[in-house]
Scaffold this active site. Structure first.
Site, PDB file in Angstrom:
ATOM      1  NE  ARG A  50      -6.781 -10.290  10.769  1.00 49.41           N
ATOM      2  CZ  ARG A  50      -5.785 -10.120  11.629  1.00 49.41           C
ATOM      3  NH1 ARG A  50      -5.894  -9.201  12.577  1.00 49.41           N
ATOM      4  NH2 ARG A  50      -4.711 -10.861  11.539  1.00 49.41           N
TER       5      ARG A  50
ATOM      6  CG  ASP B  72       1.736 -13.403   9.430  1.00 47.65           C
ATOM      7  OD1 ASP B  72       0.989 -13.014   8.520  1.00 47.65           O
ATOM      8  OD2 ASP B  72       1.581 -13.075  10.619  1.00 47.65           O
TER       9      ASP B  72
END
Length: 344
Positions: free
Chosen positions: A170, A262
């Site tokens: 990120r 995920d």
């Protein structure tokens, strides 16, 4: 007591408008729980593995709410610690419908989760696990969490745990150089390394045919398996001997993209720990496909019978082992969202 997989990371309070409403004109917000490592632990628990999540929460009613939710989903929370701050990391999201993208806004600076230190971790408990999983979000949220991540992989290698790391870079949280440094420190202690094409290019200047990129990642960092996520094109994995490719999409309507990556990691780790790299790709692909159909949660609230039915259906190509540059096709892609984040 034995644990199959331990994850370490931050839990988030997730707030979103009802349905496909927008944050701009929302009058009511639904309350959910999120966090990359937590999502993986929940997914693996749903598949029958024993998991534990280690993190730090504020000792407030909100913190208790999150802890009770995690515990209620079957994840061991016995080593969760309480932070000195009352702040919880918050994720505001809105679900988009094409052509309007989904949006995520994070506010986690100074959260209890970002305080997690290696001194907070019960390392004797970690010894009981078979596998450790962490993502790149955890070391990015604070210097303490960076140190804890490094310590965790050192410890896991010393005591014979297998390990995985999802780069999950990120740019709003840290610089590419810091992420590259972290991966350099832990890479030879990581068995399964997950990343996407953008991360391979931005962090390691690697571009080209996906199978070759996965091979280069594996050889450069000494991991057992490199998994390159390709978005709508699926995923590629290289295990030191063979390249496997996930390509075919499962039919269905995408209602919620959050947490699909995920879910893929959870499914992959289940298949990998139970059998092989190719089994990991099959389970990861199906897990992500089912997660994309879930509107009311960001973690993979998937049942084993749903997953096995999808894998065994004619909607997926059976995986068979091929040599070197040849590939095997199956799976699903999972696009992302617009994100905004308060830099730590």
């Amino acid at each position: 007591m034995s644990i199959d997989v331990i994850t370490i990371g931050e839990a988030l309070l997730v707030l979103r408008p009802e349905g496909y409403g927008t944050l701009e004109n929302a009058r009511r917000l639904e309350v959910l729980v999120g966090g990359a490592e937590l999502n993986v632990a929940i997914g693996l628990t749903r598949l029958g593995l024993k998991t534990a999540w280690i993190g730090k929460l504020p000792r407030t009613p909100v913190g208790e709410n999150i802890l009770n939710t995690i515990r209620g989903l079957g994840v061991d929370t016995s080593r969760v610690v309480w932070g000195s701050t009352e702040k919880i990391g918050i994720m505001f999201i809105e679900l988009g419908i094409d052509p309007r993208p989904s949006i995520a806004i994070y506010d986690r600076k100074g959260s209890a989760g970002s305080e997690l230190s290696h001194r907070d971790v019960d390392w004797e408990f970690v010894k009981m696990a078979r596998h450790l999983h962490i993502t790149g979000i955890t070391p990015a949220i604070s210097d303490e969490c960076f140190k804890t991540t490094v310590e965790a992989f050192k410890f896991a290698r010393s005591y014979g745990l297998s390990t995985s790391f999802d780069v999950n870079f990120r740019s709003s949280l840290w610089e590419a150089s810091a992420a590259t440094r972290l991966i350099g420190e832990i890479s030879h202690k990581v068995d399964v390394l997950f990343l996407n094409q953008e991360e391979a290019q931005k962090l390691f200047a690697l571009v080209g045919e996906p199978g070759e990129v996965a091979r280069e990642i594996c050889e450069r960092f000494g991991c057992q398996v490199a998994v390159l996520k390709l978005g709508p094109e699926g995923a590629v994995a290289y295990d030191g001997n063979h390249v496997y490719k996930v390509k075919k999409k499962y039919p269905g309507v995408v209602v919620n993209r959050f947490g699909a990556g995920d879910a893929f990691c959870a499914g992959f780790l289940y298949g990998f720990l139970k059998g092989s790299t190719e089994m990991g790709l099959a389970w990861g692909s199906a897990m992500a496909a089912l997660k994309l159909s879930l509107s009311d949660v960001n973690y993979p609230l998937v049942r084993m019978e749903q997953l096995t039915r999808l894998i065994e259906s004619d909607k997926v190509v059976e995986l068979t082992q091929l040599i070197d540059s040849e590939v095997v096709e199956s799976g699903v892609g999972f696009p992302g969202a617009l994100t905004y984040e308060v830099r730590r």
